[in-house]
Design an enzyme around this catalytic site. Structure first.
Site, PDB file in Angstrom:
ATOM      1  N   LYS A  91       6.061 -11.461   2.863  1.00 34.16           N
ATOM      2  CA  LYS A  91       7.484 -11.137   2.929  1.00 34.16           C
ATOM      3  C   LYS A  91       8.111 -11.710   4.188  1.00 34.16           C
ATOM      4  O   LYS A  91       9.189 -12.330   4.134  1.00 34.16           O
ATOM      5  CB  LYS A  91       7.681  -9.617   2.897  1.00 34.16           C
ATOM      6  CG  LYS A  91       7.359  -8.967   1.568  1.00 34.16           C
ATOM      7  CD  LYS A  91       7.416  -7.452   1.668  1.00 34.16           C
ATOM      8  CE  LYS A  91       7.057  -6.787   0.343  1.00 34.16           C
ATOM      9  NZ  LYS A  91       6.997  -5.326   0.425  1.00 34.16           N
ATOM     10  N   GLN A 135       6.475  -0.361   3.858  1.00 34.69           N
ATOM     11  CA  GLN A 135       5.424  -0.717   2.903  1.00 34.69           C
ATOM     12  C   GLN A 135       4.642   0.520   2.468  1.00 34.69           C
ATOM     13  O   GLN A 135       4.146   1.280   3.303  1.00 34.69           O
ATOM     14  CB  GLN A 135       4.476  -1.752   3.525  1.00 34.69           C
ATOM     15  CG  GLN A 135       3.395  -2.252   2.605  1.00 34.69           C
ATOM     16  CD  GLN A 135       3.957  -3.019   1.420  1.00 34.69           C
ATOM     17  OE1 GLN A 135       4.906  -3.779   1.554  1.00 34.69           O
ATOM     18  NE2 GLN A 135       3.366  -2.826   0.257  1.00 34.69           N
ATOM     19  N   ASP A 158      14.688  -2.261  -1.286  1.00 31.88           N
ATOM     20  CA  ASP A 158      13.657  -2.035  -2.298  1.00 31.88           C
ATOM     21  C   ASP A 158      14.232  -1.323  -3.524  1.00 31.88           C
ATOM     22  O   ASP A 158      13.613  -1.298  -4.585  1.00 31.88           O
ATOM     23  CB  ASP A 158      12.516  -1.194  -1.713  1.00 31.88           C
ATOM     24  CG  ASP A 158      11.194  -1.954  -1.693  1.00 31.88           C
ATOM     25  OD1 ASP A 158      11.119  -3.026  -2.320  1.00 31.88           O
ATOM     26  OD2 ASP A 158      10.243  -1.475  -1.057  1.00 31.88           O
TER      27      ASP A 158
END
Length: 333
Positions: A91, A135, A158
Site C-alpha cells: 500500500k 491494518q 477503507d
C-alpha cells in the site's frame, strides 16, 4: 418388436447400442456443462488495476499543479504479522508511486488501546492526511470496532465506518469498501451485463459479501442486479450458484465451488485467497475459493488466484484516498 429385441440382444448388438447411447448422452451433457464459447476468458485484475493507477497518477499530477493538493494516506500497522506487513508495504509503495504523501506508522503489538486511539486522533487532526487505514486484524486486547469508529468518516478510505456503510446501503456512498469496489470495477470494465442479471454472492462478511450485495442491487449503471446471498446456513448452495449469471465467491474455503456448481457461461469472481502449503523454494501456494480448472471449463469469464481481485483492492484504496483529498478541499467528485 420383441422378436427384433430378442435377436439384437442375442447377438450382443443391443448392448453395443446402449453403450453408444450412453456415451453420446454423456458427451452431450459434458458439452452442455461447458461454456458455449469454450475456455473462459481470464479477468486479470492486475491489468485493470494498472490502467486505473495510470489515470489516478495523471489526476494527482494535475491536482498538485493546479491546486497545490497532495493526497495523503497513513497506514497503521500493529505488530509483526508477515501477511499484514507485506500488504501494508504494498500500500505504501503504491501510494508513493502515485505521488501521494504517505506515512507508514508501525507500532508494537503491546500498544495499549488508549494509545492506539490517541494515534488515530492525531491523524484525524492532520490536514495533510486525507485517508487513515488501520491494518486488521488487531491484537486481542484491542477492540477493533472501537478503533474503526474512532476514524473520522471523511478519512475512512477503507469504507468500514458505520456512517459510510449506511450511506452505501442507501446508494449515497462516500467510500466503497476496497475489495467489493474492485470486484464491481472488474465487472464493469469487462463489459459484464449487470442490469437484471442473477448475481449470487457466496459469503456474508462485512468486508466483502454484504457490501458487494448492497452495491450490485443499487439502481445504477454499475448495479441493478437481482442479488442472492448464500452463507453457512444456506441449505443448498449449489441450487443457487447454478442459477447465477454472475457468481462472486468469498467463502474463505479453498476450492469450495466446483465446476458442477456453476451455470454454463457464467462470470465467476473468486475473492478467496487461501494458503495451502509451500513450494520447494519456500513460497506460499495459494488457492482461491473456486476450483479454477473445473470452473474455467464452464464459465465464460473467471478471475485467477493470484492476479485476479487482489491487485484491485489496493488500487481502489488509492482511488478512495484521492476522492477524500478532493472532498476535503471542496472539489466536486
Amino acid at each position: 418388436f420383441f422378436s427384433i429385441f430378442a435377436t439384437m440382444n442375442k447377438n450382443g448388438i443391443l448392448l453395443a447400442l446402449v453403450s453408444v447411447g450412453l456415451a453420446a448422452g454423456l458427451a452431450a451433457y459434458t458439452k452442455q456443462r461447458r461454456c458455449p464459447q469454450g475456455e473462459a476468458k481470464l479477468l486479470r485484475g492486475a491489468e485493470v488495476a494498472k490502467e486505473i493507477r495510470e489515470d489516478i497518477k495523471k489526476e494527482v499530477e494535475e491536482l498538485k499543479a493546479t491546486k497545490g493538493i497532495t493526497p495523503g494516506l497513513v497506514t497503521i500497522l500493529i505488530g509483526q504479522n508477515p501477511a499484514s506487513e507485506s500488504y501494508v508495504r504494498a500500500k505504501s509503495k503504491t501510494a508513493e508511486e502515485l505521488g501521494y504523501f504517505s506515512i507508514q506508522d508501525n507500532q508494537p503489538d503491546d500498544i495499549s488501546e488508549a494509545d492506539l486511539l490517541a494515534l488515530v486522533d492525531k491523524y484525524n487532526n492532520m490536514p495533510e492526511i486525507h485517508g487513515i487505514l488501520v491494518q486488521l486484524p488487531l491484537p486481542k486486547h484491542i477492540n477493533e470496532e472501537k478503533v474503526l469508529l474512532a476514524i473520522l468518516p471523511q478519512k475512512d478510505v477503507d469504507g468500514f465506518h458505520p456512517t459510510n456503510v449506511g450511506k452505501l446501503l442507501i446508494g449515497n456512498a462516500n467510500f466503497l469498501p476496497c475489495t467489493p469496489y474492485g470486484v464491481q470495477e472488474l465487472l464493469v470494465r469487462s463489459g459484464t451485463p449487470l442490469k437484471g442479471a442473477e448475481v449470487v454472492v457466496v459469503g456474508r462478511s462485512n468486508i466483502v459479501g454484504k457490501p458487494i450485495a448492497a452495491m450490485l442491487m443499487q439502481k445504477c449503471a454499475a448495479g441493478n442486479a437481482t442479488v442472492t446471498v448464500c452463507h453457512t446456513a444456506t441449505k443448498d448452495v449449489a441450487f443457487h450458484t447454478k442459477r447465477a449469471d454472475v457468481l462472486i465467491v468469498a467463502a474463505g474455503v479453498a476450492e469450495y465451488i466446483k465446476g458442477d456448481m456453476v451455470k454454463p457461461g457464467a462470470v465467476v469472481i473468486d475473492v478467496g485467497v487461501n494458503e495451502v502449503g509451500k513450494t520447494a523454494a519456500g513460497k506460499r501456494k495459494l488457492k482461491g475459493d473456486v476450483a479454477f480448472e473445473e470452473c474455467a471449463k464452464v464459465a465464460s469469464a473467471i478471475t485467477p488466484v493470484p492476479g485476479g481481485v487482489g491487485p484491485m483492492t489496493i488500487t481502489m484504496l488509492m482511488k478512495n484516498t484521492l476522492k477524500a483529498a478532493k472532498m476535503a478541499n471542496g472539489i466536486d467528485v
